[in-house]
Write a protein that holds these residues in place. Sequence first.
Motif, PDB file in Angstrom:
ATOM      1  N   ASP A 121     -21.125   1.397 -35.173  1.00 39.43           N
ATOM      2  CA  ASP A 121     -20.126   0.349 -35.022  1.00 39.43           C
ATOM      3  C   ASP A 121     -18.818   0.954 -34.523  1.00 39.43           C
ATOM      4  OD1 ASP A 121     -19.272  -2.505 -35.730  1.00 39.43           O
ATOM      5  OD2 ASP A 121     -17.820  -1.333 -36.876  1.00 39.43           O
ATOM      6  N   LYS A 122     -18.061   0.175 -33.787  1.00 40.02           N
ATOM      7  CA  LYS A 122     -16.788   0.665 -33.252  1.00 40.02           C
ATOM      8  C   LYS A 122     -15.811   1.058 -34.351  1.00 40.02           C
ATOM      9  CE  LYS A 122     -14.602  -3.882 -32.667  1.00 40.02           C
ATOM     10  NZ  LYS A 122     -13.721  -3.736 -33.811  1.00 40.02           N
ATOM     11  N   ASP A 171     -11.991  13.201 -32.552  1.00 43.52           N
ATOM     12  CA  ASP A 171     -12.160  13.155 -31.086  1.00 43.52           C
ATOM     13  C   ASP A 171     -13.599  12.880 -30.688  1.00 43.52           C
ATOM     14  OD1 ASP A 171      -9.420  13.797 -30.722  1.00 43.52           O
ATOM     15  OD2 ASP A 171      -9.907  15.909 -31.097  1.00 43.52           O
ATOM     16  N   TRP A 172     -14.192  11.909 -31.356  1.00 40.42           N
ATOM     17  CA  TRP A 172     -15.594  11.589 -31.118  1.00 40.42           C
ATOM     18  C   TRP A 172     -15.819  11.189 -29.667  1.00 40.42           C
ATOM     19  CZ3 TRP A 172     -18.249   6.567 -30.936  1.00 40.42           C
ATOM     20  CH2 TRP A 172     -19.635   6.696 -30.930  1.00 40.42           C
ATOM     21  N   ASP A 216     -15.070   5.599 -26.187  1.00 33.75           N
ATOM     22  CA  ASP A 216     -14.819   4.842 -24.956  1.00 33.75           C
ATOM     23  C   ASP A 216     -15.975   3.910 -24.620  1.00 33.75           C
ATOM     24  OD1 ASP A 216     -12.373   6.067 -24.703  1.00 33.75           O
ATOM     25  OD2 ASP A 216     -13.089   7.589 -23.288  1.00 33.75           O
ATOM     26  N   ARG A 217     -17.178   4.278 -25.016  1.00 32.90           N
ATOM     27  CA  ARG A 217     -18.338   3.431 -24.723  1.00 32.90           C
ATOM     28  C   ARG A 217     -18.254   2.103 -25.476  1.00 32.90           C
ATOM     29  NH1 ARG A 217     -24.295   5.914 -24.534  1.00 32.90           N
ATOM     30  NH2 ARG A 217     -23.210   7.302 -23.124  1.00 32.90           N
ATOM     31  N   PHE A 218     -17.716   2.120 -26.712  1.00 28.69           N
ATOM     32  CA  PHE A 218     -17.512   0.869 -27.445  1.00 28.69           C
ATOM     33  C   PHE A 218     -16.511  -0.014 -26.694  1.00 28.69           C
ATOM     34  CE2 PHE A 218     -19.191   2.862 -31.449  1.00 28.69           C
ATOM     35  CZ  PHE A 218     -20.180   1.931 -31.660  1.00 28.69           C
ATOM     36  N   ALA A 219     -15.461   0.589 -26.155  1.00 28.86           N
ATOM     37  CA  ALA A 219     -14.464  -0.182 -25.402  1.00 28.86           C
ATOM     38  C   ALA A 219     -15.101  -0.775 -24.141  1.00 28.86           C
ATOM     39  CB  ALA A 219     -13.277   0.711 -25.038  1.00 28.86           C
TER      40      ALA A 219
END
Length: 141
Positions: A99-100, A125-126, A130-133
Amino acid sequence: MSIWNELYQAAGSVQNARSISPFIDAGGVAAAILTKNGNIYVGVCIDTASTLGMCAERNAIANMITHGESKIDKVVAVMPDGSVGSPCGACREFMMQLDKDSGEIEILLDLETQKAVQLKELIPDWWGKDRFAESSNKTMQ
Protein backbone atom coordinates in the motif's frame (compact mmCIF):
# COMPACT_ATOMS: atom_id res chain seq x y z
CA MET A 1 -3.51 -4.62 28.18
CA SER A 2 -1.80 -2.68 25.40
CA ILE A 3 -2.34 -3.60 21.76
CA TRP A 4 1.34 -4.58 21.59
CA ASN A 5 0.84 -7.10 24.40
CA GLU A 6 -2.29 -8.40 22.68
CA LEU A 7 -0.40 -8.88 19.42
CA TYR A 8 2.51 -10.51 21.27
CA GLN A 9 0.11 -12.98 22.90
CA ALA A 10 -1.63 -13.68 19.59
CA ALA A 11 1.71 -14.52 17.96
CA GLY A 12 2.75 -16.57 20.97
CA SER A 13 -0.44 -18.61 20.75
CA VAL A 14 0.67 -20.08 17.40
CA GLN A 15 4.40 -20.28 18.09
CA ASN A 16 5.32 -23.94 18.30
CA ALA A 17 8.72 -24.94 16.94
CA ARG A 18 8.48 -28.31 15.27
CA SER A 19 9.77 -30.45 12.41
CA ILE A 20 7.25 -31.11 9.68
CA SER A 21 9.54 -33.43 7.73
CA PRO A 22 13.28 -34.02 7.32
CA PHE A 23 13.23 -30.95 5.06
CA ILE A 24 10.86 -28.53 6.80
CA ASP A 25 10.85 -26.91 10.23
CA ALA A 26 8.10 -24.53 11.29
CA GLY A 27 6.89 -22.36 14.11
CA GLY A 28 10.14 -21.15 15.65
CA VAL A 29 9.20 -17.55 14.90
CA ALA A 30 5.61 -16.31 15.03
CA ALA A 31 4.10 -13.00 13.99
CA ALA A 32 0.87 -11.10 14.47
CA ILE A 33 -0.37 -8.16 12.45
CA LEU A 34 -3.11 -5.68 13.22
CA THR A 35 -4.93 -4.39 10.17
CA LYS A 36 -6.33 -0.91 9.67
CA ASN A 37 -9.76 -2.57 10.07
CA GLY A 38 -8.77 -3.75 13.55
CA ASN A 39 -8.37 -7.45 12.78
CA ILE A 40 -5.46 -9.57 13.95
CA TYR A 41 -3.85 -12.21 11.72
CA VAL A 42 -1.05 -14.56 12.75
CA GLY A 43 1.52 -16.70 11.01
CA VAL A 44 4.60 -18.79 11.71
CA CYS A 45 7.87 -19.21 9.88
CA ILE A 46 8.27 -22.19 7.60
CA ASP A 47 11.92 -23.04 6.95
CA THR A 48 12.74 -25.46 4.15
CA ALA A 49 15.89 -27.18 2.94
CA SER A 50 15.40 -25.62 -0.49
CA THR A 51 14.95 -22.03 0.80
CA LEU A 52 11.36 -21.96 -0.46
CA GLY A 53 10.07 -21.25 3.02
CA MET A 54 8.22 -18.26 4.37
CA CYS A 55 8.83 -15.87 7.24
CA ALA A 56 6.21 -15.57 9.96
CA GLU A 57 5.40 -11.99 8.95
CA ARG A 58 4.72 -12.92 5.32
CA ASN A 59 2.67 -15.90 6.47
CA ALA A 60 0.52 -13.57 8.62
CA ILE A 61 0.21 -11.18 5.67
CA ALA A 62 -0.87 -14.05 3.41
CA ASN A 63 -3.52 -14.91 5.99
CA MET A 64 -4.67 -11.27 5.99
CA ILE A 65 -4.85 -11.14 2.18
CA THR A 66 -6.73 -14.46 2.13
CA HIS A 67 -9.34 -12.77 4.32
CA GLY A 68 -9.69 -9.79 1.96
CA GLU A 69 -7.56 -7.18 3.71
CA SER A 70 -4.33 -5.47 2.63
CA LYS A 71 -3.65 -2.55 4.97
CA ILE A 72 -1.46 -3.17 8.01
CA ASP A 73 -1.32 -0.97 11.10
CA LYS A 74 1.07 -2.86 13.43
CA VAL A 75 3.43 -5.86 13.30
CA VAL A 76 4.95 -7.99 16.06
CA ALA A 77 7.39 -10.84 15.45
CA VAL A 78 8.23 -13.18 18.34
CA MET A 79 11.63 -14.85 18.17
CA PRO A 80 12.37 -18.38 19.44
CA ASP A 81 13.69 -16.97 22.74
CA GLY A 82 10.51 -14.95 23.34
CA SER A 83 12.00 -11.60 22.45
CA VAL A 84 10.56 -9.48 19.65
CA GLY A 85 12.46 -8.88 16.45
CA SER A 86 12.47 -6.68 13.42
CA PRO A 87 11.29 -8.08 10.06
CA CYS A 88 13.93 -9.23 7.58
CA GLY A 89 14.58 -7.30 4.39
CA ALA A 90 12.27 -9.49 2.29
CA CYS A 91 9.39 -8.92 4.72
CA ARG A 92 10.06 -5.18 4.83
CA GLU A 93 9.99 -5.02 1.04
CA PHE A 94 6.82 -7.12 0.85
CA MET A 95 5.04 -4.83 3.33
CA MET A 96 6.14 -1.70 1.48
CA GLN A 97 4.63 -3.01 -1.75
CA LEU A 98 1.19 -3.60 -0.18
CA ASP A 99 0.00 0.00 0.00
CA LYS A 100 1.15 3.56 -0.65
CA ASP A 101 0.91 4.23 3.10
CA SER A 102 2.83 1.14 4.22
CA GLY A 103 5.71 3.28 5.44
CA GLU A 104 3.46 4.19 8.37
CA ILE A 105 3.23 0.57 9.60
CA GLU A 106 4.43 0.37 13.19
CA ILE A 107 6.82 -2.43 14.15
CA LEU A 108 7.46 -3.38 17.76
CA LEU A 109 11.15 -3.52 18.66
CA ASP A 110 10.95 -3.96 22.45
CA LEU A 111 7.97 -5.38 24.33
CA GLU A 112 9.02 -4.17 27.77
CA THR A 113 9.48 -0.52 26.75
CA GLN A 114 6.86 -0.73 23.95
CA LYS A 115 9.44 0.85 21.63
CA ALA A 116 8.25 0.78 18.03
CA VAL A 117 9.39 2.26 14.73
CA GLN A 118 7.65 2.94 11.47
CA LEU A 119 8.51 0.74 8.51
CA LYS A 120 9.82 3.76 6.57
CA GLU A 121 12.52 4.12 9.23
CA LEU A 122 13.72 0.58 8.51
CA ILE A 123 13.59 0.97 4.73
CA PRO A 124 14.35 4.64 4.00
CA ASP A 125 14.37 6.02 0.47
CA TRP A 126 12.33 3.08 -0.73
CA TRP A 127 12.71 2.53 -4.47
CA GLY A 128 9.00 2.00 -5.26
CA LYS A 129 7.24 5.08 -3.88
CA ASP A 130 7.11 6.77 -7.30
CA ARG A 131 5.26 3.79 -8.76
CA PHE A 132 2.37 4.36 -6.31
CA ALA A 133 2.20 7.99 -7.50
CA GLU A 134 2.23 6.86 -11.14
CA SER A 135 -0.50 4.32 -10.42
CA SER A 136 -2.68 7.02 -8.80
CA ASN A 137 -2.19 9.31 -11.80
CA LYS A 138 -3.15 6.56 -14.27
CA THR A 139 -6.38 5.73 -12.44
CA MET A 140 -7.35 9.41 -12.32
CA GLN A 141 -7.01 9.87 -16.11
